[in-house]
Design a protein around this motif. Structure first.
Motif, mmCIF file in Angstrom:
data_model
loop_
_atom_site.group_PDB
_atom_site.id
_atom_site.type_symbol
_atom_site.label_atom_id
_atom_site.label_comp_id
_atom_site.label_asym_id
_atom_site.label_seq_id
_atom_site.Cartn_x
_atom_site.Cartn_y
_atom_site.Cartn_z
ATOM 1 N N ASP A 167 49.669 86.880 -31.930
ATOM 2 C CA ASP A 167 49.996 87.783 -33.034
ATOM 3 C C ASP A 167 51.136 88.725 -32.642
ATOM 4 O OD1 ASP A 167 48.085 86.668 -34.646
ATOM 5 O OD2 ASP A 167 46.572 88.212 -34.276
ATOM 6 N N GLN A 168 51.124 89.164 -31.387
ATOM 7 C CA GLN A 168 52.206 90.015 -30.910
ATOM 8 C C GLN A 168 53.542 89.285 -31.007
ATOM 9 O OE1 GLN A 168 51.930 92.139 -27.183
ATOM 10 N NE2 GLN A 168 49.723 92.341 -27.358
ATOM 11 N N LEU A 169 53.557 88.022 -30.588
ATOM 12 C CA LEU A 169 54.786 87.238 -30.668
ATOM 13 C C LEU A 169 55.272 87.135 -32.110
ATOM 14 C CD1 LEU A 169 54.065 84.262 -28.224
ATOM 15 C CD2 LEU A 169 55.643 86.166 -27.847
ATOM 16 N N ALA A 170 54.357 86.827 -33.017
ATOM 17 C CA ALA A 170 54.730 86.683 -34.423
ATOM 18 C C ALA A 170 55.277 87.991 -34.983
ATOM 19 C CB ALA A 170 53.521 86.219 -35.237
ATOM 20 N N ASN A 171 54.635 89.092 -34.650
ATOM 21 C CA ASN A 171 55.074 90.392 -35.155
ATOM 22 C C ASN A 171 56.437 90.786 -34.604
ATOM 23 O OD1 ASN A 171 52.653 90.642 -36.563
ATOM 24 N ND2 ASN A 171 51.647 91.747 -34.901
ATOM 25 N N LEU A 172 56.652 90.529 -33.328
ATOM 26 C CA LEU A 172 57.919 90.894 -32.695
ATOM 27 C C LEU A 172 59.061 89.994 -33.134
ATOM 28 C CD1 LEU A 172 56.674 91.555 -29.052
ATOM 29 C CD2 LEU A 172 57.578 93.277 -30.616
ATOM 30 N N LEU A 201 62.561 87.277 -27.554
ATOM 31 C CA LEU A 201 61.173 86.813 -27.593
ATOM 32 C C LEU A 201 60.896 85.765 -26.523
ATOM 33 C CD1 LEU A 201 58.749 87.566 -29.354
ATOM 34 C CD2 LEU A 201 59.200 85.525 -30.715
ATOM 35 N N GLU A 202 61.880 84.902 -26.234
ATOM 36 C CA GLU A 202 61.674 83.863 -25.231
ATOM 37 C C GLU A 202 61.488 84.473 -23.842
ATOM 38 O OE1 GLU A 202 60.820 79.920 -24.599
ATOM 39 O OE2 GLU A 202 61.202 80.996 -26.472
ATOM 40 N N HIS A 203 62.133 85.612 -23.614
ATOM 41 C CA HIS A 203 61.921 86.337 -22.359
ATOM 42 C C HIS A 203 60.449 86.736 -22.229
ATOM 43 C CE1 HIS A 203 66.052 86.793 -20.970
ATOM 44 N NE2 HIS A 203 66.409 87.057 -22.203
ATOM 45 N N TYR A 204 59.895 87.238 -23.328
ATOM 46 C CA TYR A 204 58.494 87.666 -23.317
ATOM 47 C C TYR A 204 57.578 86.479 -23.050
ATOM 48 C CZ TYR A 204 54.435 90.492 -24.764
ATOM 49 O OH TYR A 204 53.236 91.183 -24.802
ATOM 50 N N ARG A 205 57.854 85.357 -23.673
ATOM 51 C CA ARG A 205 57.045 84.158 -23.440
ATOM 52 C C ARG A 205 57.091 83.750 -21.955
ATOM 53 N NH1 ARG A 205 58.937 82.218 -28.663
ATOM 54 N NH2 ARG A 205 57.148 81.953 -30.057
ATOM 55 N N ALA A 260 59.826 87.052 -13.624
ATOM 56 C CA ALA A 260 58.978 87.650 -14.660
ATOM 57 C C ALA A 260 59.432 89.070 -14.959
ATOM 58 C CB ALA A 260 57.513 87.643 -14.220
ATOM 59 N N LEU A 261 59.760 89.805 -13.890
ATOM 60 C CA LEU A 261 60.214 91.178 -14.070
ATOM 61 C C LEU A 261 61.540 91.215 -14.833
ATOM 62 C CD1 LEU A 261 58.451 93.448 -12.999
ATOM 63 C CD2 LEU A 261 60.149 93.869 -11.224
ATOM 64 N N VAL A 262 62.425 90.264 -14.538
ATOM 65 C CA VAL A 262 63.691 90.169 -15.258
ATOM 66 C C VAL A 262 63.438 89.916 -16.742
ATOM 67 C CG1 VAL A 262 65.792 88.783 -15.546
ATOM 68 C CG2 VAL A 262 65.004 89.384 -13.241
ATOM 69 N N HIS A 263 62.521 89.002 -17.034
ATOM 70 C CA HIS A 263 62.210 88.681 -18.425
ATOM 71 C C HIS A 263 61.553 89.859 -19.146
ATOM 72 C CE1 HIS A 263 63.462 84.620 -17.959
ATOM 73 N NE2 HIS A 263 62.486 84.282 -17.125
ATOM 74 N N TYR A 264 60.607 90.504 -18.483
ATOM 75 C CA TYR A 264 59.970 91.668 -19.099
ATOM 76 C C TYR A 264 61.010 92.743 -19.405
ATOM 77 C CZ TYR A 264 55.013 90.445 -18.506
ATOM 78 O OH TYR A 264 53.776 89.863 -18.624
ATOM 79 N N GLY A 270 67.361 81.789 -16.693
ATOM 80 C CA GLY A 270 66.038 81.176 -16.683
ATOM 81 C C GLY A 270 65.248 81.386 -17.945
ATOM 82 N N ALA A 271 65.863 82.038 -18.953
ATOM 83 C CA ALA A 271 65.136 82.237 -20.206
ATOM 84 C C ALA A 271 65.836 81.473 -21.307
ATOM 85 C CB ALA A 271 65.044 83.728 -20.512
ATOM 86 N N ALA A 272 66.023 82.127 -22.433
ATOM 87 C CA ALA A 272 66.654 81.447 -23.556
ATOM 88 C C ALA A 272 68.087 81.074 -23.195
ATOM 89 C CB ALA A 272 66.644 82.361 -24.790
ATOM 90 N N SER A 273 68.622 80.071 -23.846
ATOM 91 C CA SER A 273 69.968 79.625 -23.540
ATOM 92 C C SER A 273 70.966 80.700 -23.924
ATOM 93 C CB SER A 273 70.280 78.348 -24.319
ATOM 94 O OG SER A 273 70.258 78.603 -25.707
ATOM 95 N N PRO A 274 72.105 80.800 -23.210
ATOM 96 C CA PRO A 274 73.096 81.835 -23.503
ATOM 97 C C PRO A 274 73.557 81.804 -24.946
ATOM 98 C CG PRO A 274 73.567 80.763 -21.409
ATOM 99 C CD PRO A 274 72.450 79.988 -22.057
#
Length: 214
Positions: free
Chosen positions: A122-127, A135-139, A161-165, A182-186
């Protein structure tokens, strides 16, 4: 007016009406794609049909409009910046705990911005409505955090993980999203200069966690 002419006019009007409907649908689809970015493809891909996926995204927009979101005060931003700095320091001696603290800090920030917290999906959907680009960073961060709980994450994974957060953290604070490898594509992320959450720390990717990679 002959019956033949009447029929022709009716057909023409129907064609025009269909064109208007299709044009409006295409315009709305484009708006959803622009707003949700990669999240549009993910949701539509998981749905049984494109129309069902788009319906889900529109429902997210409706729910988002009901939230009482608020910007953070300068004092709150400063408080969170200090808290993040402490997470980076904590990483030196306890990477696992630092990632856990980062997750808690991001969740706290989500709540302070006015989003409901609870179920992760639900957090993902809301954000996704206002923060789709990070959002992909959070995932990715959440996935590593979950692996860390079972002892399956290496130190380099925890640093990532810290970079993504941090990318979502900066976005929620109101700063420009920060690109992290390492997250979403540029191509799916805004082309912006790298910025710091605070004025004297280097980017997370080159900060304390980097120096402790094993």
């Amino acid at each position: 007016m002959s019956p033949t002419v009447v029929i022709i006019l009716i057909v023409v009007l129907l064609v025009i009406a269909a064109a208007v409907v299709l044009g409006a649908r295409a315009s709305r689809r484009k708006q959803l794609q622009n707003k949700f970015g990669p999240e549009y493809d993910r949701v539509v891909g998981d749905a049984d049909s494109r129309s069902e996926g788009e319906r889900e995204l529109r429902e997210r927009e409706k729910r988002h409009a009901e939230f009482e979101l608020k910007a953070l005060s300068a004092e709150s931003k400063a408080k969170y910046s200090v808290a993040w700095e402490e997470v980076q320091i904590q990483f030196v001696d306890s990477p696992e705990q630092a990632v856990s603290t980062a997750d808690e800090l991001v969740t706290k920030l989500i709540a302070e911005r006015g989003y409901p917290t609870g179920d992760y999906d639900d957090q993902l959907a809301n954000l996704s409505v206002a923060h789709a680009r990070t959002l992909e960073h959070y995932r990715d961060a959440h996935a590593i955090s979950e692996r860390s709980k079972s002892g399956e994450a290496e130190t380099e994974d925890l640093r990532q993980a810290l970079v993504h957060y941090r990318a979502l953290f900066a976005d929620l604070l109101g700063e420009n999203p920060i690109r992290s490898e390492g997250a979403a594509s540029p191509a799916s992320e805004p082309k912006v200069p790298e910025q710091k959450i605070n004025n004297h720390d280097s980017d997370v990717a080159n900060s304390r966690p980097d120096a402790t990679s094993r």
